[in-house]
Design an enzyme around this catalytic site. Sequence first.
Site, PDB file in Angstrom:
ATOM      1  N   CYS A 161      -3.103  -7.870   4.922  1.00 53.36           N
ATOM      2  CA  CYS A 161      -3.157  -6.869   6.063  1.00 53.36           C
ATOM      3  C   CYS A 161      -3.739  -6.322   5.519  1.00 53.36           C
ATOM      4  O   CYS A 161      -2.918  -5.464   5.006  1.00 53.36           O
ATOM      5  CB  CYS A 161      -2.473  -7.773   6.798  1.00 53.36           C
ATOM      6  SG  CYS A 161      -1.696  -9.966   7.672  1.00 53.36           S
ATOM      7  N   ASP A 162      -3.713  -5.629   6.679  1.00 53.47           N
ATOM      8  CA  ASP A 162      -4.113  -4.121   7.059  1.00 53.47           C
ATOM      9  C   ASP A 162      -4.449  -3.294   8.418  1.00 53.47           C
ATOM     10  O   ASP A 162      -5.111  -4.490   8.903  1.00 53.47           O
ATOM     11  CB  ASP A 162      -5.227  -2.682   5.923  1.00 53.47           C
ATOM     12  CG  ASP A 162      -5.148  -1.286   6.538  1.00 53.47           C
ATOM     13  OD1 ASP A 162      -4.030  -1.444   4.712  1.00 53.47           O
ATOM     14  OD2 ASP A 162      -5.822  -0.954   6.491  1.00 53.47           O
TER      15      ASP A 162
END
Length: 213
Positions: free
Chosen positions: A84-85
């Site tokens: 994730c980012d």
Amino acid sequence: MRFVLASASPARLATLTSAGFAPEVRVSGVDEDAALAAARADRGEPPHGRHVMGSSTADDVLVLARAKAEAVARDESGAVVLGCDSMLELDGRQLGKPADAAEAVERWRAMRGRSGVLHTGHWLVDTREPDRAAGATASTVVHFAELSDREIEAYVATGEPLAVAGAFTVDGLGGPFVTAIEGDYHAVVGVSLPLLRDLLGDLGLGVVDLWAR
């Protein structure tokens, strides 16, 4: 089935844990600037840093989520890996973690009384089969309170804004400064649970398959 989180974010881990998962944490060590520069070159865009104008933030967070998931997946087997980012988009600029307290104060002076879009990229890799992956970005409108200078300085002094994308949290000390959210609350925290469910479905899996037993 093993579930691996390719992120050092305590908020993401807490969100997944409260939803019944028990992910193993592996930090990718990906060079984010290099990954973004390469992706922008492929798209024919200038390879600037995080504070760019005109680049697709929704695309960039997905690029980074994929890079993190794939980097960790190379060293895992028999596992589903989630990368994730997150970045905040304000006035067409991408805002990740502020570099220092002065930048965080400046950021909040620009954000107060306004709204931005928090983009969180998600990428899943199923290491049990080659080339089995799925990804998408959750984008959520966040409305910020009209903070006083005193509130901004006190909040930045806690150190919390320096550790998170957009220089704010909704599940911590920054909660009182977020007046409304249009979209998935969990995506603002760091991982969208409904989107995770959809991506697992794309891989032929269900949420219940990854619940801790």
